[in-house]
Enzyme design. Structure first.
Site, PDB file in Angstrom:
ATOM      1  N   ASP A  56       0.927  -1.442  -0.305  1.00  0.00           N
ATOM      2  CA  ASP A  56      -0.030  -0.502  -0.065  1.00  0.00           C
ATOM      3  C   ASP A  56       0.799   1.257  -0.123  1.00  0.00           C
ATOM      4  OD1 ASP A  56      -2.589   1.320   0.583  1.00  0.00           O
ATOM      5  OD2 ASP A  56      -1.176   2.112   2.274  1.00  0.00           O
ATOM      6  N   TYR A  61       2.626   9.960  -0.539  1.00  0.00           N
ATOM      7  CA  TYR A  61       2.842   9.390   0.938  1.00  0.00           C
ATOM      8  C   TYR A  61       4.800   9.926   0.070  1.00  0.00           C
ATOM      9  CZ  TYR A  61      -0.459   6.477   2.874  1.00  0.00           C
ATOM     10  OH  TYR A  61      -1.517   6.202   3.440  1.00  0.00           O
ATOM     11  N   SER A 161     -11.042   5.904   0.742  1.00  0.00           N
ATOM     12  CA  SER A 161      -9.920   6.093   1.840  1.00  0.00           C
ATOM     13  C   SER A 161     -11.251   7.376   2.377  1.00  0.00           C
ATOM     14  CB  SER A 161      -8.827   6.370   1.879  1.00  0.00           C
ATOM     15  OG  SER A 161      -7.712   6.579   2.368  1.00  0.00           O
ATOM     16  N   TRP A 209      -6.417   1.357   8.223  1.00  0.00           N
ATOM     17  CA  TRP A 209      -4.846   1.682   8.700  1.00  0.00           C
ATOM     18  C   TRP A 209      -4.652   2.585   9.621  1.00  0.00           C
ATOM     19  CZ3 TRP A 209      -4.589   7.150   9.965  1.00  0.00           C
ATOM     20  CH2 TRP A 209      -6.405   7.910   9.790  1.00  0.00           C
ATOM     21  N   PRO A 211      -3.943   0.340  12.125  1.00  0.00           N
ATOM     22  CA  PRO A 211      -4.300  -0.677  13.420  1.00  0.00           C
ATOM     23  C   PRO A 211      -3.168  -0.895  14.427  1.00  0.00           C
ATOM     24  CG  PRO A 211      -2.803  -1.896  11.624  1.00  0.00           C
ATOM     25  CD  PRO A 211      -2.694  -0.034  11.181  1.00  0.00           C
ATOM     26  N   LYS A 260       8.578  -9.405  10.295  1.00  0.00           N
ATOM     27  CA  LYS A 260       7.891 -11.398  10.607  1.00  0.00           C
ATOM     28  C   LYS A 260       7.254 -10.893  11.295  1.00  0.00           C
ATOM     29  CE  LYS A 260      10.038 -15.173  12.103  1.00  0.00           C
ATOM     30  NZ  LYS A 260      11.391 -15.662  12.764  1.00  0.00           N
TER      31      LYS A 260
END
Length: 272
Positions: A56, A61, A161, A209, A211, A260
């Protein structure tokens, strides 16, 4: 480096037009890749190895170009096929904005991302600053341009969005396609249960977005206790919470260990 169950092995969500979308997204907003050796290339390579397939970004950005180069690198190296990556970016409304602005920005974005089509494209905000006047009519013009690109096969899915119910209805009542997804702020401190449920009920999938609430989740004792109960970290609990609500979380991390960790969220279940 590979998570216990890779994201790429998990069942994808199907949008209302039949396009499948990965369950977790790798975000690039304010991603501090300059702080790690290898930068965006290492972050994206680590993400691919951990199973991330949704990436994303947005026109404003400042990450489209570096993300595009990194994704091209992993494709050229044989780690993943282009068709297995879901690349999405956002149209940033300007003053004035409309059909021609969409076409110009779209070309800029696909050139920076080094692709000839987008998997998803979205309107970044419903009411842009300094463009409040006649924003409804302008959004309809923008959405019709989105539809044109979609019908030409230049975009596989079109969405929005930060839209509320009324903003989505303004599009669906005046255009041919309803938004296939809505990317909104969603986390345990800002749950948006009403809006999320409304979108899902009306055929618009939900992406979330921030989170991790810009890091505020780390300060919460309740989340800490839940994480300890499951033998997980607070970020893993927050991402799992979103997934169990059928929300696709968009999470950003530059450190390979955190990339990870954020991928390892498919081997436990929360009590909601």
């Amino acid at each position: 480096m590979v998570a216990l169950q890779q994201i790429s092995e998990v069942e994808k969500m199907k949008l209302h037009n039949g396009v499948e979308i990965p369950p977790i997204g790798f975000g690039t907003y304010n991603l501090q890749v300059d702080r790690i050796k290898g930068g965006m290339d290492l972050a994206v390579e680590t993400a691919i190895l951990c199973g991330y397939r949704l990436f994303d970004t947005a026109h404003n950005y400042g990450s489209e170009e570096t993300l595009g180069a990194a994704l091209q690198h992993v494709v050229d190296s044989g780690l993943v096929l282009r068709e297995d990556i879901f690349i999405q970016t956002k149209f940033h409304p300007e003053t004035p904005y409309g059909y021609q602005t969409v076409m110009r920005q779209f070309e800029e974005s696909i050139n920076k991302l080094r692709v000839d089509y987008l998997d998803a494209y979205m309107i970044h905000v419903p009411v842009p600053r300094y463009s409040e006047e006649k924003y409804r009519e302008r959004n309809i013009d923008v959405w019709k341009a989105f539809e044109e690109l979609y019908y030409k096969g230049k975009i596989r899915a079109i969405g929005v969005s930060n839209f509320l119910e009324r903003h989505i209805l303004q599009l669906s009542e005046n255009c041919r396609e309803i938004p296939m997804f809505n990317q909104i702020e969603v986390h345990p401190f800002y749950q948006e249960r009403g809006l999320a449920k409304w979108c899902q009920t009306h055929g618009t999938a939900v992406q979330g977005w921030s989170p991790l609430a810009r890091g505020d989740v780390f300060k919460n004792d309740i989340l800490k206790a839940i994480a300890q109960k499951h033998g997980k970290t607070i970020p893993q609990v927050c991402l799992r919470w979103a997934l169990q609500r059928d929300i696709i979380p968009i999470v950003a991390a530059a450190d390979p260990n955190f990339i990870k960790e954020n991928a390892d969220v498919f081997n436990f279940t929360l009590d909601l």
